[in-house]
Design an enzyme around this catalytic site. Structure first.
Site, PDB file in Angstrom:
ATOM      1  N   SER A  34       0.789  -1.345   0.039  1.00 22.16           N
ATOM      2  CA  SER A  34       0.027   0.121  -0.032  1.00 22.16           C
ATOM      3  C   SER A  34       0.707   1.231   0.020  1.00 22.16           C
ATOM      4  O   SER A  34       0.263   2.405  -0.181  1.00 22.16           O
ATOM      5  CB  SER A  34      -1.018   0.225   1.211  1.00 22.16           C
ATOM      6  OG  SER A  34      -0.169   0.101   2.624  1.00 22.16           O
ATOM      7  N   ASP A 326      -3.935   8.137   7.614  1.00 22.46           N
ATOM      8  CA  ASP A 326      -4.566   7.188   8.524  1.00 22.46           C
ATOM      9  C   ASP A 326      -3.839   6.507   9.267  1.00 22.46           C
ATOM     10  O   ASP A 326      -2.659   6.697   9.415  1.00 22.46           O
ATOM     11  CB  ASP A 326      -5.374   6.317   7.504  1.00 22.46           C
ATOM     12  CG  ASP A 326      -4.467   5.375   6.523  1.00 22.46           C
ATOM     13  OD1 ASP A 326      -3.584   5.108   7.062  1.00 22.46           O
ATOM     14  OD2 ASP A 326      -5.100   4.847   5.630  1.00 22.46           O
ATOM     15  N   HIS A 329      -0.828   4.863   7.290  1.00 23.85           N
ATOM     16  CA  HIS A 329      -0.064   5.499   5.965  1.00 23.85           C
ATOM     17  C   HIS A 329       0.024   7.185   6.074  1.00 23.85           C
ATOM     18  O   HIS A 329      -0.553   7.819   7.057  1.00 23.85           O
ATOM     19  CB  HIS A 329      -1.126   5.331   4.761  1.00 23.85           C
ATOM     20  CG  HIS A 329      -1.469   3.816   4.550  1.00 23.85           C
ATOM     21  ND1 HIS A 329      -2.675   3.533   4.962  1.00 23.85           N
ATOM     22  CD2 HIS A 329      -0.598   2.758   3.994  1.00 23.85           C
ATOM     23  CE1 HIS A 329      -2.643   2.170   4.546  1.00 23.85           C
ATOM     24  NE2 HIS A 329      -1.541   1.773   3.968  1.00 23.85           N
TER      25      HIS A 329
END
Length: 351
Positions: A34, A326, A329
């Site tokens: 990610s 978040d 991240h």
């Protein structure tokens, strides 16, 4: 401190302006999780997605793309620094074709790891499948540009690899199977072996310029701070996880030296984000941040993916004040600062 911060940013901007004119990189090719997924997970059956608001609210055009950020992520900034496009598209995104991918493409999948067992946790794309997509890309590129031109791009492209955090946080420390097979040092060695085979396979497919990314201080992610708090250890960083990240980075650095010695004509660099992210966490105000312990989205304690959504009234108004977007991240601003650091410390050899 404000002067130092401004001077630092100006230096990074100056470096970018100077180096783009002499770029030798025709394309950016991305593998990983990610941290570098531009939206491949949008096209597969998994709950780990971010193609909805408020993700992407500060992206070009203000749209959610599947990037786990409020805006751009490191491959985007790297591509721009090399004089290429300001965003690297996801290979599975139907909005793009081989003409776009010829100058930049991401095969990354949020939630994946070196270990196939990690990708199984949330049913995402395993690393071996990313390689299969890359082989398909090579065939399309040769059909589009012809063998000679396509092979030049394959040979001269910069390959970015950013992966590994999920192997520890999503797999090893969460599920019992790998812990029953390996102690943490053995598991690191297991992952390094996979990384070595993966890079050697890329080399056999034509890659010659490779950046192997390390881990950030994963014990300082808001999610881990929250876990630390609820287990009665305060809300600080989980330093045992940070030590694992540092040890793993040491092993990856050793692998880079080994590969440069063994593989003829290759240039592999170790892009280590740990020191700069740790510095940001220790002295956030030096970089213009106001909040490091919690994230911008929702309560900032444990939300990411579908739990970070547009209906939560707690999401911050200005993500630039936050180190993390978040609970897992970084914000776009953090990614840009880290990328500028890596451009100067590791990736400058490719300019």
């Amino acid at each position: 401190m404000a002067y130092t911060y401004i001077s630092w940013l100006l230096l990074g901007q100056f470096l970018t302006l100077v180096t783009t004119s002499a770029s030798k990189i025709p394309a950016i090719i991305v593998f990983g999780d990610s941290s570098v997924d531009a939206g491949n997970n949008n096209q597969i059956s998994t709950i780990l997605k971010s193609n909805f608001q408020p993700y992407g609210r500060d992206f070009l055009g203000g749209r959610p793309t599947g990037r786990f950020s409020n805006g751009r992520i490191p491959p985007d900034f790297i591509s721009e620094a090399f004089g290429l496009k300001p965003a690297v598209p996801a290979y599975l995104d139907p909005a793009y074709g081989i003409a776009d991918f010829a100058v930049g493409v991401s095969f990354a999948s949020a939630g994946t790891g070196y270990d196939n067992a990690t990708s199984n946790v949330l049913s995402v794309i395993p690393l071996w499948k990313e390689v299969e997509y890359y082989k398909d890309y090579q065939n399309k590129l040769r059909a589009y540009l012809g063998y000679q031109n396509a092979n030049r791009i394959i040979r001269e492209a910069l390959y970015l690899i950013s992966i590994g955090t999920n192997d520890f946080l999503e797999n090893y420390y969460t599920l019992p199977n790998r812990r029953s097979q390996y102690n943490v040092d053995q598991y690191q060695q297991f992952l390094v072996g996979i990384a070595e085979n993966f890079i050697k396979e890329l080399y056999s497919l034509g890659a010659r310029k490779i950046s192997l990314g390390g881990l950030i201080p994963m014990g300082c992610l808001p999610l881990e701070r929250t876990s630390n708090f609820f287990t009665g250890n305060g809300g600080g960083c989980k330093e045992s996880y940070n030590m694992v990240a540092m040890n793993f980075n040491g092993k990856l650095s050793g692998l880079v030296k080994k590969l440069n010695y063994e593989l003829r004509g290759v240039k592999v660099v170790f892009s280590n984000p740990y020191p700069i992210v740790k510095q940001i966490i220790r002295r956030p105000s030096l970089y213009g941040f106001e909040e490091v312990a919690v994230a911008c989205c929702s309560s900032g304690l444990f939300e990411f993916g579908y739990t970070c959504n547009q209906y939560n009234p707690l999401t911050c108004a200005d993500a630039n004040k936050y180190v993390f977007w978040d609970s897992f991240h970084p914000t776009e601003k953090t990614s840009q600062i880290v990328t500028d650091h890596l451009l100067k410390r590791a990736l400058h050899v490719f300019f």
